[in-house]
Design a protein around this motif. Structure first.
Motif, PDB file in Angstrom:
ATOM      1  N   LEU A   1      -9.536  -1.824  -6.021  1.00  0.00           N
ATOM      2  CA  LEU A   1      -8.395  -0.925  -5.821  1.00  0.00           C
ATOM      3  C   LEU A   1      -7.182  -1.555  -6.490  1.00  0.00           C
ATOM      4  CD1 LEU A   1      -6.867   1.481  -4.399  1.00  0.00           C
ATOM      5  CD2 LEU A   1      -6.490  -0.107  -2.494  1.00  0.00           C
ATOM      6  N   THR A   2      -6.459  -0.784  -7.305  1.00  0.00           N
ATOM      7  CA  THR A   2      -5.252  -1.282  -7.958  1.00  0.00           C
ATOM      8  C   THR A   2      -4.056  -0.459  -7.515  1.00  0.00           C
ATOM      9  OG1 THR A   2      -6.487  -1.996  -9.914  1.00  0.00           O
ATOM     10  CG2 THR A   2      -4.109  -1.737 -10.160  1.00  0.00           C
ATOM     11  N   LYS A   3      -3.051  -1.112  -6.962  1.00  0.00           N
ATOM     12  CA  LYS A   3      -1.788  -0.472  -6.609  1.00  0.00           C
ATOM     13  C   LYS A   3      -0.776  -0.855  -7.689  1.00  0.00           C
ATOM     14  CE  LYS A   3      -1.988   1.684  -3.681  1.00  0.00           C
ATOM     15  NZ  LYS A   3      -2.662   3.006  -3.559  1.00  0.00           N
ATOM     16  N   THR A   4      -0.232   0.138  -8.361  1.00  0.00           N
ATOM     17  CA  THR A   4       0.582  -0.120  -9.543  1.00  0.00           C
ATOM     18  C   THR A   4       2.083  -0.119  -9.242  1.00  0.00           C
ATOM     19  OG1 THR A   4       0.576   2.238 -10.131  1.00  0.00           O
ATOM     20  CG2 THR A   4      -1.162   0.865 -11.055  1.00  0.00           C
ATOM     21  N   ASN A   5       2.771  -1.002  -9.943  1.00  0.00           N
ATOM     22  CA  ASN A   5       4.236  -1.077  -9.943  1.00  0.00           C
ATOM     23  C   ASN A   5       4.822  -1.096  -8.530  1.00  0.00           C
ATOM     24  OD1 ASN A   5       6.654  -1.349 -11.308  1.00  0.00           O
ATOM     25  ND2 ASN A   5       6.942   0.838 -11.628  1.00  0.00           N
ATOM     26  N   ARG A   6       4.352  -2.038  -7.724  1.00  0.00           N
ATOM     27  CA  ARG A   6       4.852  -2.182  -6.361  1.00  0.00           C
ATOM     28  C   ARG A   6       6.030  -3.168  -6.355  1.00  0.00           C
ATOM     29  NH1 ARG A   6       3.323   2.080  -4.257  1.00  0.00           N
ATOM     30  NH2 ARG A   6       3.693   1.252  -2.160  1.00  0.00           N
ATOM     31  N   SER A   7       7.133  -2.768  -5.745  1.00  0.00           N
ATOM     32  CA  SER A   7       8.324  -3.622  -5.661  1.00  0.00           C
ATOM     33  C   SER A   7       8.189  -4.507  -4.419  1.00  0.00           C
ATOM     34  CB  SER A   7       9.581  -2.753  -5.568  1.00  0.00           C
ATOM     35  OG  SER A   7      10.739  -3.547  -5.472  1.00  0.00           O
ATOM     36  N   LEU A   8       7.972  -5.807  -4.625  1.00  0.00           N
ATOM     37  CA  LEU A   8       7.678  -6.719  -3.526  1.00  0.00           C
ATOM     38  C   LEU A   8       8.740  -7.797  -3.390  1.00  0.00           C
ATOM     39  CD1 LEU A   8       3.829  -7.191  -4.107  1.00  0.00           C
ATOM     40  CD2 LEU A   8       5.006  -5.454  -2.741  1.00  0.00           C
ATOM     41  N   SER A   9       9.030  -8.156  -2.151  1.00  0.00           N
ATOM     42  CA  SER A   9       9.972  -9.235  -1.858  1.00  0.00           C
ATOM     43  C   SER A   9       9.227 -10.574  -1.863  1.00  0.00           C
ATOM     44  CB  SER A   9      10.629  -9.009  -0.498  1.00  0.00           C
ATOM     45  OG  SER A   9      11.290  -7.760  -0.449  1.00  0.00           O
TER      46      SER A   9
ATOM     47  N   PRO B   1      -5.941   2.991   8.092  1.00  0.00           N
ATOM     48  CA  PRO B   1      -7.344   2.657   7.810  1.00  0.00           C
ATOM     49  C   PRO B   1      -8.138   3.809   7.187  1.00  0.00           C
ATOM     50  CG  PRO B   1      -7.081   3.135  10.128  1.00  0.00           C
ATOM     51  CD  PRO B   1      -5.698   3.163   9.538  1.00  0.00           C
ATOM     52  N   SER B   2      -7.544   4.994   7.111  1.00  0.00           N
ATOM     53  CA  SER B   2      -8.274   6.142   6.561  1.00  0.00           C
ATOM     54  C   SER B   2      -7.563   6.755   5.356  1.00  0.00           C
ATOM     55  CB  SER B   2      -8.445   7.212   7.642  1.00  0.00           C
ATOM     56  OG  SER B   2      -7.180   7.631   8.138  1.00  0.00           O
ATOM     57  N   SER B   3      -6.637   6.014   4.752  1.00  0.00           N
ATOM     58  CA  SER B   3      -5.862   6.555   3.632  1.00  0.00           C
ATOM     59  C   SER B   3      -6.726   6.758   2.382  1.00  0.00           C
ATOM     60  CB  SER B   3      -4.700   5.608   3.296  1.00  0.00           C
ATOM     61  OG  SER B   3      -4.071   6.009   2.095  1.00  0.00           O
ATOM     62  N   THR B   4      -6.774   7.980   1.888  1.00  0.00           N
ATOM     63  CA  THR B   4      -7.529   8.248   0.657  1.00  0.00           C
ATOM     64  C   THR B   4      -6.844   7.624  -0.554  1.00  0.00           C
ATOM     65  OG1 THR B   4      -6.368  10.371   0.411  1.00  0.00           O
ATOM     66  CG2 THR B   4      -8.488  10.402   1.555  1.00  0.00           C
ATOM     67  N   LYS B   5      -5.527   7.340  -0.440  1.00  0.00           N
ATOM     68  CA  LYS B   5      -4.802   6.717  -1.552  1.00  0.00           C
ATOM     69  C   LYS B   5      -5.184   5.248  -1.729  1.00  0.00           C
ATOM     70  CE  LYS B   5      -0.728   9.653  -0.856  1.00  0.00           C
ATOM     71  NZ  LYS B   5       0.707   9.665  -0.487  1.00  0.00           N
ATOM     72  N   ASN B   6      -5.752   4.659  -0.681  1.00  0.00           N
ATOM     73  CA  ASN B   6      -6.070   3.239  -0.721  1.00  0.00           C
ATOM     74  C   ASN B   6      -7.576   2.972  -0.690  1.00  0.00           C
ATOM     75  OD1 ASN B   6      -3.300   2.702  -0.689  1.00  0.00           O
ATOM     76  ND2 ASN B   6      -3.239   2.712   1.539  1.00  0.00           N
ATOM     77  N   LYS B   7      -8.355   3.954  -1.131  1.00  0.00           N
ATOM     78  CA  LYS B   7      -9.813   3.827  -1.151  1.00  0.00           C
ATOM     79  C   LYS B   7     -10.254   3.015  -2.366  1.00  0.00           C
ATOM     80  CE  LYS B   7     -14.044   6.644  -1.235  1.00  0.00           C
ATOM     81  NZ  LYS B   7     -14.587   6.067  -2.477  1.00  0.00           N
ATOM     82  N   MET B   8     -11.164   2.091  -2.155  1.00  0.00           N
ATOM     83  CA  MET B   8     -11.686   1.266  -3.240  1.00  0.00           C
ATOM     84  C   MET B   8     -12.776   2.020  -4.005  1.00  0.00           C
ATOM     85  SD  MET B   8     -11.900  -2.480  -1.381  1.00  0.00           S
ATOM     86  CE  MET B   8     -11.358  -3.440  -2.797  1.00  0.00           C
ATOM     87  N   GLU B   9     -12.887   1.727  -5.293  1.00  0.00           N
ATOM     88  CA  GLU B   9     -13.900   2.366  -6.132  1.00  0.00           C
ATOM     89  C   GLU B   9     -14.967   1.339  -6.502  1.00  0.00           C
ATOM     90  OE1 GLU B   9     -14.062   5.523  -6.751  1.00  0.00           O
ATOM     91  OE2 GLU B   9     -12.128   5.986  -5.785  1.00  0.00           O
ATOM     92  N   LYS B  10     -16.224   1.780  -6.436  1.00  0.00           N
ATOM     93  CA  LYS B  10     -17.332   0.887  -6.760  1.00  0.00           C
ATOM     94  C   LYS B  10     -17.389   0.639  -8.258  1.00  0.00           C
ATOM     95  CE  LYS B  10     -22.179   0.003  -5.642  1.00  0.00           C
ATOM     96  NZ  LYS B  10     -23.395   0.521  -4.971  1.00  0.00           N
ATOM     97  N   GLN B  11     -17.582  -0.636  -8.644  1.00  0.00           N
ATOM     98  CA  GLN B  11     -17.652  -1.028 -10.042  1.00  0.00           C
ATOM     99  C   GLN B  11     -19.108  -1.186 -10.473  1.00  0.00           C
ATOM    100  OE1 GLN B  11     -14.442  -1.278 -11.611  1.00  0.00           O
ATOM    101  NE2 GLN B  11     -14.047  -0.380  -9.591  1.00  0.00           N
ATOM    102  N   ASP B  12     -19.330  -1.287 -11.770  1.00  0.00           N
ATOM    103  CA  ASP B  12     -20.690  -1.420 -12.305  1.00  0.00           C
ATOM    104  C   ASP B  12     -21.383  -2.691 -11.810  1.00  0.00           C
ATOM    105  OD1 ASP B  12     -20.391   0.943 -13.678  1.00  0.00           O
ATOM    106  OD2 ASP B  12     -19.828  -0.011 -15.570  1.00  0.00           O
TER     107      ASP B  12
ATOM    108  N   MET C   1       0.846  -1.198   0.000  1.00  0.00           N
ATOM    109  CA  MET C   1       0.000   0.000   0.000  1.00  0.00           C
ATOM    110  C   MET C   1       0.882   1.248   0.000  1.00  0.00           C
ATOM    111  SD  MET C   1      -2.403  -2.116   0.189  1.00  0.00           S
ATOM    112  CE  MET C   1      -3.652  -0.909  -0.217  1.00  0.00           C
ATOM    113  N   GLU C   2       0.295   2.383  -0.345  1.00  0.00           N
ATOM    114  CA  GLU C   2       1.059   3.641  -0.325  1.00  0.00           C
ATOM    115  C   GLU C   2       1.223   4.165   1.091  1.00  0.00           C
ATOM    116  OE1 GLU C   2       0.607   6.585  -3.526  1.00  0.00           O
ATOM    117  OE2 GLU C   2      -0.975   5.275  -4.282  1.00  0.00           O
ATOM    118  N   ASP C   3       0.276   3.881   1.973  1.00  0.00           N
ATOM    119  CA  ASP C   3       0.372   4.273   3.378  1.00  0.00           C
ATOM    120  C   ASP C   3       0.356   3.005   4.222  1.00  0.00           C
ATOM    121  OD1 ASP C   3       0.364   7.075   2.912  1.00  0.00           O
ATOM    122  OD2 ASP C   3      -1.786   6.984   2.550  1.00  0.00           O
ATOM    123  N   ASN C   4       1.311   2.869   5.135  1.00  0.00           N
ATOM    124  CA  ASN C   4       1.456   1.655   5.920  1.00  0.00           C
ATOM    125  C   ASN C   4       0.345   1.511   6.954  1.00  0.00           C
ATOM    126  OD1 ASN C   4       3.004  -0.713   6.772  1.00  0.00           O
ATOM    127  ND2 ASN C   4       3.409   0.454   8.628  1.00  0.00           N
TER     128      ASN C   4
END
Length: 321
Positions: free
Chosen positions: A106-114, A89-100, A83-86
Motif C-alpha cells: 500500500l502506498t500513501k502519496t504526498n503525506r505531510s508529516l511532522s 480497520p475497514s477503510s477501502t482507501k487503505n487496502k493493500m494490493e497483492k504483488q506478483d 492514512m486517509e482514514d484515521n
C-alpha cells in the motif's frame, strides 16, 4: 496448502511432545491470526470461503498462527496524518494490493508529516479479531516534510514494514510573468529526475534559470535531481526593444462578486488569457471593453495588439421561493 472452498478443516500445533490448541474457528472474512496455548489443546478450525493456496505461519515468540487466504483483504490502519482514514480497520482507501511475489503493498502519496512517531498496524476489516502484530508498529519521522509512505506485508514470514520516501515541491515561474510559459513544476520523489522547460512568448527571449537569485542554467531546458524543495525562476528579456508593449488592465464590475486573473504587460503578438471566477452566490456574465461584449466564457483568450481595460461582469444568482 491448497484447500477446497466452503470446507471446515481442523488443526493443532505440536512442538515436540507439547500440543497447542485454540478451540476457535477462523473464517476467511474476519480473521488474521490465532493465539494458541498448551492449556487449551482442543482442535482449532478453519472454514474456507474460496478454494486456493492458504499459507500458515507459526510465530514461536508469541504462539500465534497467521493464515493468509487466497483473496485476503489486508488493510493498514493508523494515524490520520499517514492514512486517509484515521485508525479505520475497514477503510477501502487503505487496502493493500497483492504483488506478483506474494507480498501485499500500500502506498500513501504526498503525506505531510511532522517530526514525530506515528503508529499503524495490520487489520482485515475489523478490530474484533486477533490482530497480528498485536502492538502498533512505530513509524518514526525525524525530519518534518512531505513523504510517500510505502507499506509492505509479507504473509510468509509475518513481516510488516514501511519505507519513507521524501517528496519535494518544485515550483517555477516566469520573470516577467507575461514573458513566457513554464512546464515541469510539481511534486517529485527524492532522487527523481526533474526537467523544467521555458518557452518565451512573442517579443521575448530566454535568458537563464535562477534559484534564490543564483544562476543555475542558461539553457531553456533545466534538468536536475530532486533533493530539496526548489523555487526556480525563468528570466526573459525583450528580443527587440522596439516591439510595443501593451498594458492589459482587468477588473471585476464588483469585487464582492468574483475575482479575475491575467492582467499585465504583454508584447505585441503575445497570447493573453484572462480568467473570471465567481464567488458563492454569483455567476459570470460577460467580458466587456467599454460597452462592447468580448466574450461570455469565463476564460477569455486573445492576442495582444493594443492596450485594453477589460471588465469581468458578474451578477447575483436569482433565488425563487
Amino acid at each position: 496448502i491448497n484447500l477446497k472452498a466452503n470446507t471446515t478443516y481442523e488443526l493443532k500445533i505440536k512442538n515436540g511432545s507439547s500440543w497447542y490448541g485454540n478451540g476457535g474457528t477462523m473464517s476467511s472474512t474476519n480473521n488474521l491470526a490465532w493465539e494458541f496455548s498448551s492449556s487449551n489443546n482442543s482442535n482449532a478450525k478453519i472454514t474456507t470461503k474460496d478454494a486456493g493456496d492458504y499459507t500458515f505461519t507459526w510465530y514461536i515468540s508469541d504462539k500465534k498462527l497467521s493464515v493468509t487466504y487466497p483473496n485476503h483483504n489486508y488493510i493498514v490502519a493508523g494515524d490520520g496524518d499517514v492514512m486517509e482514514d484515521n485508525w479505520s480497520p475497514s477503510s477501502t482507501k487503505n487496502k493493500m494490493e497483492k504483488q506478483d511475489d506474494g507480498t501485499y503493498r500500500l502506498t500513501k502519496t504526498n503525506r505531510s508529516l511532522s517530526a514525530k512517531t506515528y503508529g499503524y498496524k495490520l487489520t482485515v476489516g475489523s478490530w474484533d479479531v486477533n490482530q497480528y502484530p498485536k502492538d502498533d508498529v512505530a513509524l518514526k519521522v525525524t525530519t518534518a516534510g512531505n513523504y510517500n509512505v510505502v507499506f509492505t506485508y509479507n504473509p510468509k514470514n509475518g513481516q510488516l514494514s514501511h519505507e519513507l520516501v521524501p517528496i519535494y515541491t518544485i515550483t517555477a515561474s516566469a520573470n516577467p510573468a507575461t514573458a513566457g510559459t513554464i512546464t515541469g513544476a510539481g511534486t517529485y520523489e527524492k532522487d527523481a529526475s526533474v526537467t523544467l522547460e521555458a518557452t518565451p512568448n512573442a517579443g521575448y527571449e530566454f535568458v537563464n534559470w535562477t534559484v534564490g537569485g543564483v544562476e543555475k542554467s542558461t539553457d531553456a531546458t533545466y534538468s536536475f535531481t530532486a533533493s530539496a524543495n526548489v523555487d526556480a525562476v525563468a528570466n526573459f528579456e525583450l528580443s527587440d526593444p522596439a516591439v510595443p508593449t501593451y498594458a492589459i488592465t482587468v477588473s471585476a464590475n464588483d469585487d464582492a462578486m468574483g475575482t479575475v486573473t491575467g492582467a499585465g504587460d504583454y508584447t505585441e503578438g503575445s497570447p493573453v488569457t484572462l480568467t473570471a471566477t465567481p464567488n458563492a452566490g454569483y455567476r459570470f456574465v460577460k467580458w466587456t471593453v467599454g460597452s462592447e461584449v468580448k466574450s461570455t466564457e469565463t476564460t477569455y483568450s486573445f492576442t495582444a495588439s493594443e492596450a485594453l481595460t477589460i471588465v469581468a461582469n458578474f451578477e447575483a444568482i436569482p433565488k425563487y421561493d
